[in-house]
Motif scaffolding. Structure first.
Motif, PDB file in Angstrom:
ATOM      1  N   GLU A 544       1.001  -0.801  -0.280  1.00  0.00           N
ATOM      2  CA  GLU A 544       0.211   0.031  -0.406  1.00  0.00           C
ATOM      3  C   GLU A 544       0.477   1.456   0.648  1.00  0.00           C
ATOM      4  OE1 GLU A 544      -3.694   1.842   3.140  1.00  0.00           O
ATOM      5  OE2 GLU A 544      -2.513   0.056   3.149  1.00  0.00           O
ATOM      6  N   HIS A 545       1.843   1.396   0.846  1.00  0.00           N
ATOM      7  CA  HIS A 545       3.247   2.755   0.673  1.00  0.00           C
ATOM      8  C   HIS A 545       3.643   2.216  -0.609  1.00  0.00           C
ATOM      9  CE1 HIS A 545       3.261   3.863   5.071  1.00  0.00           C
ATOM     10  NE2 HIS A 545       3.033   2.623   5.311  1.00  0.00           N
ATOM     11  N   GLN A 546       4.037   1.672  -0.957  1.00  0.00           N
ATOM     12  CA  GLN A 546       4.621   1.686  -3.051  1.00  0.00           C
ATOM     13  C   GLN A 546       4.254   2.049  -3.629  1.00  0.00           C
ATOM     14  OE1 GLN A 546       7.735   1.703  -1.720  1.00  0.00           O
ATOM     15  NE2 GLN A 546       8.737   0.219  -2.467  1.00  0.00           N
ATOM     16  N   ILE A 548       1.275   4.264  -2.845  1.00  0.00           N
ATOM     17  CA  ILE A 548       1.139   5.704  -2.597  1.00  0.00           C
ATOM     18  C   ILE A 548       2.039   6.176  -3.238  1.00  0.00           C
ATOM     19  CG2 ILE A 548       1.047   7.745  -0.482  1.00  0.00           C
ATOM     20  CD1 ILE A 548      -0.935   4.975   0.657  1.00  0.00           C
ATOM     21  N   ARG A 549       3.668   5.632  -3.154  1.00  0.00           N
ATOM     22  CA  ARG A 549       4.864   6.281  -3.331  1.00  0.00           C
ATOM     23  C   ARG A 549       4.286   6.255  -5.069  1.00  0.00           C
ATOM     24  NH1 ARG A 549      10.340   4.048  -0.027  1.00  0.00           N
ATOM     25  NH2 ARG A 549       9.305   4.972   1.528  1.00  0.00           N
ATOM     26  N   LYS A 550       4.695   5.451  -6.188  1.00  0.00           N
ATOM     27  CA  LYS A 550       3.819   5.868  -7.162  1.00  0.00           C
ATOM     28  C   LYS A 550       3.293   7.090  -7.569  1.00  0.00           C
ATOM     29  CE  LYS A 550       6.035   0.542  -8.069  1.00  0.00           C
ATOM     30  NZ  LYS A 550       5.263  -0.526  -8.597  1.00  0.00           N
ATOM     31  N   GLU A 551       2.158   7.059  -6.726  1.00  0.00           N
ATOM     32  CA  GLU A 551       0.933   7.470  -6.883  1.00  0.00           C
ATOM     33  C   GLU A 551       0.891   9.260  -7.597  1.00  0.00           C
ATOM     34  OE1 GLU A 551      -2.131   6.660  -5.296  1.00  0.00           O
ATOM     35  OE2 GLU A 551      -3.044   4.884  -6.078  1.00  0.00           O
ATOM     36  N   LYS A 552       2.014   9.481  -6.145  1.00  0.00           N
ATOM     37  CA  LYS A 552       3.481  10.629  -6.014  1.00  0.00           C
ATOM     38  C   LYS A 552       4.024  11.414  -7.062  1.00  0.00           C
ATOM     39  CE  LYS A 552       1.867  11.213  -0.225  1.00  0.00           C
ATOM     40  NZ  LYS A 552       2.271  10.850  -0.009  1.00  0.00           N
TER      41      LYS A 552
END
Length: 552
Positions: A544-546, A548-552
């Motif tokens: 989930e963290h990964q 979110i990082r890609k979306e940013k």
């Protein structure tokens, strides 16, 4: 007895007792200095006998105290390891399983317990855990990985940039706290954490040319990739940490121009340098890099035309092997150069203790947050449960209890640091701490110790692509389960195969050993509170963290 004689004797006794015993008053709780470097392989401490380099100051701790030959970590990656050291709890219990998850400073830690028990406490250097450190009267830590040159520090939460070399600055401020800023009426805890020798191994200005005249021979299995890591499973074959194949021309090998003639990005890093630092850096690396280009890419201004350069060699394989060996030497020399500064700093702190009569009553521990590959299997970095990553250096001096030249071969873990230090300070360890005090072990009072240790690794998919795994290790055998996108077991006989080149999991001659290790693994997972369900929970959070990082 005459009254005036009695008065005189009482006065004389009081006068004599007013002088402190050398170092500290007898029975007073010990001072503690815990030195934690980053990625310092035991192979690169001369006390361990590998012959790579000399670390005379770190070696003093072994000569005057104890060296641990089988110290290990519970999770071989920076931030999680440091969280284990502070809390005395496995990653899956303290919550910091990888470099992505946040760390909860509100939980119990040994510095907090010592602070509550009346210790003056400070942390100076690298911690790699977000948030304001708790349990310290004074903290001065690098944000994130930090920089080697002109680094920023978070000083009690306030960001400040300090001119100089990070190892020297860390030592300077550690000494300042010891000399000027601590409450000298209290025993002290100093956690002294060096950034070095973490990647990308930028040496101090005075050591930029150290080892230039030497040629280092890599480990025997340096070209392990040529056999396709025969005898191992998928995890070894799919990692991305090969010196010859994955290390970068700019970031790791210090070239401004890469193999396609493009800028490597190193110039952006060097913008942090001041004019004098930049000048010394270019004077050191410029001629060495030029010599490399002229030898392996003759007639070329850049690395563009590889085919042209190959014609001066008998064949492409010869050329590629020579370049791989050159890369190994560039890597290992820079790595060892950064350690020279670390050893200098250890020497300065030890000298301070001696000069101020503090050595006898101060526990000094030198360790690393994990081990590191110095060309074994052709690799750099860590993460695996294989020995060079799993094992960590541990040296310790406490003259009141530890005999000089003590050697400890038991399976001590970084999990044990917190309860051990609390034991020395006569502070009850919180019940949530999972480690054991090795105080009686290192003093020789007891030989009783655990027969196996538990390990976990979570950070995949991510940099270096080391697959998720957990396992159990005894002194002789090791059982590892790689999971998530694969389901593979590996087992090694460390006596017969110390380099872990041959997976014996399916060998019928080891069937009984395999069964015993599976049972031991089950018991340890139950003892420490780990499970497949908990691993899945952390995996879901990580993915989930990964995302979110890609979306940013």
């Amino acid at each position: 007895m005459r009254s005036d004689t009695l008065v005189y004797l009482l006065f004389f006794t009081a006068f004599i007792c007013s002088f402190p015993v050398r170092g500290q008053e007898k029975g007073k709780r010990p001072n503690i200095i815990l030195m934690v470097s980053d990625d310092h392989a035991y192979q690169a401490i001369s006390a361990y006998g590998h012959g790579l380099n000399e670390t005379p100051n770190i070696d003093k701790l072994a000569d005057q105290g104890a060296i641990f030959t089988r110290a290990t970590v519970t999770n071989s990656i920076c931030a999680p390891s440091r969280a284990v050291i502070l809390t005395g709890k496995h990653s899956f219990i303290n919550g910091k399983v990888d470099n992505v998850q946040p760390f909860n400073w509100d939980q119990e830690s040994f510095p907090k317990e010592l602070q509550k028990a009346g210790y003056a406490t400070a942390m100076i250097g690298k911690i790699h855990l977000d948030g304001l450190p708790q349990g310290f009267d004074f903290s001065m830590v690098l944000p994130g990985q930090g920089h080697y040159y002109n680094p920023d520090f978070m000083v009690n939460g306030e960001r400040k940039r300090i001119e100089g070399y990070v190892t020297d600055i860390t030592t300077e401020y550690a000494l300042k706290w010891l000399k000027e800023d601590r409450d000298k009426e209290k025993p002290f805890l100093l956690i002294y954490n060096q950034k070095a020798p973490h990647r990308n191994w930028k040496p101090a200005p005075e050591y930029l040319n150290l080892y230039d005249e030497m040629s280092f021979t890599p480990p025997d299995n340096f070209f392990d990739a040529e056999t396709g890591y025969e005898g191992r499973g998928t995890a070894a074959k799919t990692q991305e940490m090969e010196i010859a194949g994955h290390a970068m021309w700019g970031h790791d090998f210090k070239f401004l121009i890469g193999p396609e003639g493009n800028k490597t990005g190193l110039d952006n890093q060097l913008k942090r340098f001041n004019k004098e630092q930049r000048s010394r850096w270019e004077a050191a690396y410029g001629p060495k890099n030029k010599a490399f280009i002229e030898k392996y890419f003759p007639g070329e201004k850049t690395f563009k035309d590889i085919k042209t350069s190959k014609k001066v060699f008998k064949d492409a394989e010869t050329r590629d092997r020579e370049i791989a060996l050159w890369k190994y030497n560039r890597y290992i020399k820079d790595y060892l150069r950064t350690i020279k500064s670390v050893d200098d700093g250890v020497g300065e702190l030890l000298n301070y203790l001696e000069e101020n009569d503090l050595a006898d009553n101060t526990i000094v521990i030198y360790t690393s947050d994990q081990g590191f590959y110095l060309g074994e299997h052709g690799w750099f970095d860590k993460r695996f449960m294989y020995e060079q990553s799993f094992r960590t250096p541990l040296l310790m001096r406490y003259p009141k209890e530890i005999k000089p030249g003590t050697v400890i071969d038991e399976l001590v873990q970084n999990l044990d640091f917190a309860p051990t230090l609390l034991d020395y300070a006569k502070v009850q360890a919180p019940s949530a701490m999972q480690g054991e005090s090795f105080r009686d072990l290192v003093s020789g009072k007891s030989k009783k110790w655990r027969d196996a240790v538990y390990y976990t690794y979570y950070e995949y998919p991510s940099v270096h692509m080391v697959k998720r795994h957990y396992g159990v290790s005894t002194k002789r055998y090791k059982l590892i389960h790689f999971y998530y996108d694969i389901d593979e077991w590996e087992m090694y006989d460390l006596k017969e195969d110390p380099d872990e080149m041959n997976n014996i999991y399916d060998d019928p001659e080891y069937a009984e050993v395999r069964a015993d290790l599976h049972q031991k693994l089950k018991e340890l997972r139950e003892q420490y509170g780990d499970s497949d369900e908990l691993q899945q929970e952390y995996l879901n959070t990580y993915l989930e963290h990964q995302s979110i990082r890609k979306e940013k």
